[in-house]
Design a protein around this motif. Structure first.
Motif, mmCIF file in Angstrom:
data_model
loop_
_atom_site.group_PDB
_atom_site.id
_atom_site.type_symbol
_atom_site.label_atom_id
_atom_site.label_comp_id
_atom_site.label_asym_id
_atom_site.label_seq_id
_atom_site.Cartn_x
_atom_site.Cartn_y
_atom_site.Cartn_z
ATOM 1 N N VAL A 69 33.608 -31.489 67.429
ATOM 2 C CA VAL A 69 32.928 -32.428 66.529
ATOM 3 C C VAL A 69 32.748 -31.748 65.164
ATOM 4 C CG1 VAL A 69 31.049 -34.102 66.343
ATOM 5 C CG2 VAL A 69 31.517 -33.053 68.568
ATOM 6 N N PRO A 70 33.819 -31.738 64.345
ATOM 7 C CA PRO A 70 33.729 -31.077 63.032
ATOM 8 C C PRO A 70 32.800 -31.851 62.090
ATOM 9 C CG PRO A 70 36.017 -31.658 63.586
ATOM 10 C CD PRO A 70 35.139 -32.317 64.590
ATOM 11 N N PRO A 71 32.389 -31.213 61.000
ATOM 12 C CA PRO A 71 31.594 -31.915 59.989
ATOM 13 C C PRO A 71 32.321 -33.175 59.517
ATOM 14 C CG PRO A 71 31.687 -29.557 59.500
ATOM 15 C CD PRO A 71 32.623 -29.796 60.649
ATOM 16 N N SER A 72 31.567 -34.173 59.097
ATOM 17 C CA SER A 72 32.194 -35.453 58.796
ATOM 18 C C SER A 72 32.970 -35.456 57.478
ATOM 19 C CB SER A 72 31.166 -36.593 58.834
ATOM 20 O OG SER A 72 30.139 -36.379 57.906
ATOM 21 N N ASP A 73 32.941 -34.331 56.736
ATOM 22 C CA ASP A 73 33.838 -34.248 55.576
ATOM 23 C C ASP A 73 35.170 -33.592 55.956
ATOM 24 O OD1 ASP A 73 32.799 -31.709 55.910
ATOM 25 O OD2 ASP A 73 31.876 -31.592 53.920
ATOM 26 N N TRP A 79 36.676 -41.525 60.060
ATOM 27 C CA TRP A 79 36.178 -42.757 60.679
ATOM 28 C C TRP A 79 34.643 -42.839 60.704
ATOM 29 C CZ3 TRP A 79 33.125 -41.485 64.776
ATOM 30 C CH2 TRP A 79 33.325 -40.211 65.342
ATOM 31 N N VAL A 80 33.960 -41.745 60.387
ATOM 32 C CA VAL A 80 32.492 -41.735 60.486
ATOM 33 C C VAL A 80 31.857 -42.608 59.397
ATOM 34 C CG1 VAL A 80 30.424 -40.282 60.272
ATOM 35 C CG2 VAL A 80 32.405 -39.465 61.584
ATOM 36 N N ARG A 81 30.919 -43.470 59.796
ATOM 37 C CA ARG A 81 30.236 -44.339 58.834
ATOM 38 C C ARG A 81 28.870 -43.801 58.413
ATOM 39 N NH1 ARG A 81 30.990 -50.589 60.854
ATOM 40 N NH2 ARG A 81 33.255 -50.543 61.043
ATOM 41 N N HIS A 82 28.171 -43.141 59.326
ATOM 42 C CA HIS A 82 26.804 -42.670 59.050
ATOM 43 C C HIS A 82 26.885 -41.347 58.285
ATOM 44 C CE1 HIS A 82 22.501 -42.044 59.761
ATOM 45 N NE2 HIS A 82 22.774 -40.828 60.181
ATOM 46 N N ARG A 83 26.833 -41.430 56.951
ATOM 47 C CA ARG A 83 27.069 -40.261 56.108
ATOM 48 C C ARG A 83 25.931 -39.964 55.133
ATOM 49 N NH1 ARG A 83 32.262 -38.540 55.817
ATOM 50 N NH2 ARG A 83 33.736 -39.649 57.147
ATOM 51 N N SER A 84 24.903 -40.813 55.128
ATOM 52 C CA SER A 84 23.895 -40.714 54.074
ATOM 53 C C SER A 84 23.084 -39.419 54.121
ATOM 54 C CB SER A 84 22.944 -41.909 54.148
ATOM 55 O OG SER A 84 22.414 -42.021 55.454
ATOM 56 N N ASN B 52 17.600 -44.744 66.530
ATOM 57 C CA ASN B 52 17.644 -46.201 66.475
ATOM 58 C C ASN B 52 17.308 -46.746 65.091
ATOM 59 O OD1 ASN B 52 14.955 -45.695 66.385
ATOM 60 N ND2 ASN B 52 14.393 -46.882 68.188
ATOM 61 N N ALA B 53 17.485 -45.897 64.059
ATOM 62 C CA ALA B 53 17.185 -46.355 62.694
ATOM 63 C C ALA B 53 18.424 -47.014 62.074
ATOM 64 C CB ALA B 53 16.697 -45.180 61.850
ATOM 65 N N ASP B 54 19.472 -46.236 61.870
ATOM 66 C CA ASP B 54 20.684 -46.754 61.249
ATOM 67 C C ASP B 54 21.663 -47.188 62.337
ATOM 68 O OD1 ASP B 54 23.066 -47.237 59.977
ATOM 69 O OD2 ASP B 54 23.226 -45.266 59.034
ATOM 70 N N PRO B 55 22.019 -48.486 62.382
ATOM 71 C CA PRO B 55 22.945 -48.963 63.432
ATOM 72 C C PRO B 55 24.316 -48.291 63.390
ATOM 73 C CG PRO B 55 22.322 -50.755 61.912
ATOM 74 C CD PRO B 55 21.516 -49.559 61.528
ATOM 75 N N ASP B 56 24.671 -47.661 62.248
ATOM 76 C CA ASP B 56 25.943 -46.945 62.194
ATOM 77 C C ASP B 56 25.979 -45.759 63.162
ATOM 78 O OD1 ASP B 56 27.265 -48.545 60.404
ATOM 79 O OD2 ASP B 56 26.773 -47.337 58.642
ATOM 80 N N VAL B 57 24.810 -45.218 63.513
ATOM 81 C CA VAL B 57 24.796 -44.072 64.426
ATOM 82 C C VAL B 57 25.365 -44.457 65.789
ATOM 83 C CG1 VAL B 57 23.337 -42.427 65.689
ATOM 84 C CG2 VAL B 57 22.926 -42.844 63.253
ATOM 85 N N VAL B 58 24.880 -45.548 66.367
ATOM 86 C CA VAL B 58 25.402 -45.924 67.686
ATOM 87 C C VAL B 58 26.852 -46.406 67.583
ATOM 88 C CG1 VAL B 58 23.134 -46.349 68.711
ATOM 89 C CG2 VAL B 58 24.361 -48.247 67.631
ATOM 90 N N ARG B 59 27.203 -47.009 66.474
ATOM 91 C CA ARG B 59 28.596 -47.420 66.258
ATOM 92 C C ARG B 59 29.499 -46.172 66.211
ATOM 93 N NH1 ARG B 59 32.648 -45.985 62.743
ATOM 94 N NH2 ARG B 59 34.127 -47.679 62.476
ATOM 95 N N ASP B 60 29.048 -45.131 65.508
ATOM 96 C CA ASP B 60 29.845 -43.900 65.426
ATOM 97 C C ASP B 60 29.888 -43.164 66.769
ATOM 98 O OD1 ASP B 60 30.447 -44.339 62.756
ATOM 99 O OD2 ASP B 60 29.013 -42.875 61.966
ATOM 100 N N PHE B 65 33.349 -41.352 71.303
ATOM 101 C CA PHE B 65 33.712 -41.306 72.723
ATOM 102 C C PHE B 65 35.038 -42.040 72.977
ATOM 103 C CE2 PHE B 65 29.370 -39.831 73.106
ATOM 104 C CZ PHE B 65 29.448 -38.925 74.148
ATOM 105 N N HIS B 66 35.289 -43.088 72.210
ATOM 106 C CA HIS B 66 36.572 -43.776 72.332
ATOM 107 C C HIS B 66 37.724 -42.863 71.910
ATOM 108 C CE1 HIS B 66 39.515 -47.049 72.116
ATOM 109 N NE2 HIS B 66 39.852 -46.567 70.941
ATOM 110 N N ARG B 67 37.497 -42.039 70.896
ATOM 111 C CA ARG B 67 38.556 -41.156 70.417
ATOM 112 C C ARG B 67 38.790 -39.970 71.343
ATOM 113 N NH1 ARG B 67 40.062 -41.444 64.857
ATOM 114 N NH2 ARG B 67 39.459 -43.506 64.086
ATOM 115 N N ILE B 68 37.703 -39.469 71.924
ATOM 116 C CA ILE B 68 37.873 -38.293 72.783
ATOM 117 C C ILE B 68 38.345 -38.699 74.186
ATOM 118 C CG2 ILE B 68 35.539 -38.033 73.764
ATOM 119 C CD1 ILE B 68 35.714 -35.093 72.948
ATOM 120 N N VAL B 69 38.066 -39.940 74.568
ATOM 121 C CA VAL B 69 38.525 -40.457 75.870
ATOM 122 C C VAL B 69 39.108 -41.849 75.651
ATOM 123 C CG1 VAL B 69 37.954 -40.671 78.316
ATOM 124 C CG2 VAL B 69 36.411 -39.368 76.828
#
Lengths: 141, 141, 141
Positions: A69-73, A79-84, B52-60, B65-69
């Motif tokens: 799981v490398p840094p998102s940069d 593909w990572v969206r949560h970057r803030s 459970n704050a930013d919905p992008d976290v669960v999306r990511d 997991f989809h990418r690793i499996v």
């Protein structure tokens, strides 16, 4: 009440052993036979029971998780969206999901029934130092 | 008896938060101080405590997991033998093995001692909708 | 005392089911309603609840973990430092970190509340046979 809380000050990514602090807390609680639950109240660090003999083990664990799981940069993480909150943040959540937020350890006569090489670790996944809260709950049984 | 069961209806792969349902169940059980164990009776979904704050976290998380499996009809998954229940099935078992079937959460005065950003999630790993059974067991302590 | 210990003799890497042994131990402890904690006192094997119907599932689980964490003499693992105990050792620690050292299972009238397809497994990560210690702790509740 058979519960203790303490904080671990981390200095960025890595594994921080707290086996002795947990043993001291058990003693303070007057624990005899039962079950110890260790819980961390965060989503970007986690808990691990691992070998505490050769320091290379925790160094290699950290390296493995960095590679998977490398840094998102990193180019592979486009593909990572949560970057803030920075390039270490979403990977921190993922590493936490791959490990554990709680540990359950049988206790015999006030001592955790750990194997010879088992130590308790907080696994910090963020780059900056953090103050991490640990809850220890003992249930007699 | 300090136990409750409920079902979560999932609509395919993804994370489904049930923090409020767990808090309500604790309240129904008359829980005070102790330990809550959450358990799911399945091998192709799992449990997670995550932000459970930013919905992008669960999306990511789901995307990681989809990418690793990947699904077993992906070119990289030619080694998979267990295929009779569809290309999402063996990856579901693997994702469940990489996460957790049970969570252990200290409870203080009837409230889970979750951190500010922690929520409880069912992580559904199958494509089709499923009805997932959750067991909550409270032990006073 | 509501605790039992037993050993599992492993014959190298793979998953070894011990659902029946755990059920027998629960019965020996006179368990009724409560929580069973299963704990292994090692850092190079782990515990898993997984499908026990099709033997291909555990075979594929083993294969996945072998692919994601190859032996440290594999070309992709040149970064590993902890090598003194053989090429299977550091990967064993990593696989243990990715799975679990403890399981928490609600118990109803002396029976683990497992789903239809759930079985308890010891996941051996070392190549050579090992004698693995399992602790079962029952708390009534």
């Amino acid at each position: 009440m058979p519960r203790q809380q303490f904080q671990i000050e981390t200095g960025g990514q890595g594994l921080y052993e707290f086996t002795d602090a947990a043993a001291d807390a058990l003693s303070d609680m007057g624990a005899e036979d039962g079950l110890l639950t260790v819980f961390t109240r965060h989503t970007s660090c986690s808990l691990l029971i691992q070998e505490n003999a050769d320091p290379d083990v925790v160094r290699d664990l950290r390296e493995f998780f960095h590679r998977i799981v490398p840094p998102s940069d990193d180019a592979s993480m486009g593909w990572v969206r949560h970057r803030s909150e920075g390039p270490d943040d979403m990977p921190a959540h993922i590493k936490a999901a791959l490990t554990a937020v709680s540990l359950s350890i049988p206790v015999d006569k006030g001592r955790m029934m750990l194997g010879t090489w088992q130590g308790l670790y907080l696994f910090e996944h963020r780059d900056r130092p953090h103050r991490r809260q640990i809850v220890l709950q003992f249930l007699p049984g």
